[in-house]
Design an enzyme around this catalytic site. Sequence first.
Site, mmCIF file in Angstrom:
data_model
loop_
_atom_site.group_PDB
_atom_site.id
_atom_site.type_symbol
_atom_site.label_atom_id
_atom_site.label_comp_id
_atom_site.label_asym_id
_atom_site.label_seq_id
_atom_site.Cartn_x
_atom_site.Cartn_y
_atom_site.Cartn_z
ATOM 1 N N CYS A 211 0.925 -1.221 -0.120
ATOM 2 C CA CYS A 211 -0.141 -0.075 -0.119
ATOM 3 C C CYS A 211 0.758 1.282 0.012
ATOM 4 O O CYS A 211 0.306 2.353 -0.057
ATOM 5 C CB CYS A 211 -0.892 0.088 1.210
ATOM 6 S SG CYS A 211 -2.081 -1.464 1.352
ATOM 7 N N CYS B 227 -2.834 8.921 5.999
ATOM 8 C CA CYS B 227 -1.591 8.994 6.752
ATOM 9 C C CYS B 227 -1.778 9.223 8.313
ATOM 10 O O CYS B 227 -1.083 8.367 9.158
ATOM 11 C CB CYS B 227 -0.441 9.821 6.208
ATOM 12 S SG CYS B 227 -0.059 9.497 4.532
#
Lengths: 138, 402
Positions: free
Chosen positions: A37, A107
């Site tokens: 990812c 994030c």
Amino acid sequence: MAYSEKLIDHYQHPKNVGTLDKAKQNVGTGLVGAPECGDVMRLQIEVDEESGLISDAKFKTFGCGSAIASSSIATEWLKGKTVDEALAIDNMDIVEELNLPPVKIHCSVLAEDAIKAAINDYRVKNGLPEIVEDKKHH
Amino acid sequence: MPIYLDNNATTPCDPRVVEAMIPYFTEKFGNAASRSHSFGWAGEEAVDYAREQVAKLINADPKEIIFTSGATEADNLAIKGVYEMYASKGNHIITCTTEHKAVLDTCKHIEKLGGQVTYLPVAEDGLIDLKELEAAITDKTILISIMYGNNEIGVLQPIREISAIARKHGVLLFTDATQAVGKIPVDVIADGIDLMAFSAHKMYGPKGVGALYVRRKNPRVKVTAQMDGGGHERGMRSGTMNVPGIVGFGKACEICMNEMESEAARLSKMRDRLEAGLMQLEEAYVNGNREHRLPHVANISFKYVEGEGLMMGFNKDIALSSGSACTSASLEPSYVLKALGLGDDLAHSSLRFGLGRFTTDDQIDFTIKAISDTVIKLREMSPLWEMFKDGVDLNSIEWAHH
């Protein structure tokens, strides 16, 4: 894409990069994300057994600048907090602090997941039940 | 100004090109299709001259050049135009998985129209297998569409061998040569190409102009127009001629014709030096075949660091592109690198270098140092690097996929 000065500063001068001894009873380790990812975060906390405060926090992150900055700021915030206080850190706090653009919100989610994973590792090591996430991000 | 190493995305206009274009915005502004006055004649004359310059670079006849708005339009015109024109012959097209999106998405469109498309895989060096190509041909096959040089890894497909197979089976060959024309010798006769797309802005010409080469004999190739109107460009592409753009395109081709050989030698030397410098790093891999490759392109994966994070370390000073399309918000690594069989991790860790006419040796030195420093710094903070150094097999870990 323009990043905030604070984000760039955390990318260029990340705080608390490193490794704690994961074998220690009072160290909790969280490893989240996947290489496929494009981001992997490992976040560790060391808890002072007498005071119950997080005395040290370290991270290593494979990922974009936002992922590195999110984990850097997370370790800054963890130090000096109790484990319960640390649980209250929300990904949106990181989004605001670093002014993350929408495509980079994941994030901050990853950083929050890393904190929770480190805390759960610490809890399980010390005979406490895992905390099951009540919030679904993704 | 930052160092520009993204010449596969676009190139700056050569000042000589700009100089040639300028009069055609102001005093020589005529419509090349105006037959009744000197303004029109001046425009027509300029277009004719440019058509010769463009044709010469690829060893074509000027009549075989159809000006378009760029390579994407030329790709569309070639594939859709052949599909329509040769419908009575068949409906099958053969292409490959590493083609540019302008070809792949056009082929997807053809499939929606009821056509059949075969997408050939590539080997790990990026080359197609000629036996597989030949085996894919059926009695319904009307077109083979294989790119000349790849935009991400620079790999050159064996066009002459491909055209020999196409000829043998009476199938037309179209090639997207956008990255190759002007960089290496491309000869439509010797290469046996029937249709070819290319663009001005990849060879130091202006954006917004390109061409489709359409062979006129052995065999005479025809495409159905995809833009209807005034019947410009022998009816294949209507629309007022972009005279200044075409003039610039012509000039760009002329410069490439004269300077290509020395430029390619200079750039491949610099590219090899860049590559050698960066390969000093541990766990760095060049993607794609290193022998059959454009002289100015390098694509390198730096294992255990992520491409976008890597670029952030020097993007103030160096402009290049990452194999990870993270920056375009899709978070998907490059489909070209994945087609080579790279794992997502390596595909996420790659940088594409496109050197160009204005690249200098000093810039290469600076780039080697800046990238090496950033890779080393980011690996120190990469948990994957630490695991690799500790001898942990990353495949043995159960990753939490999002």
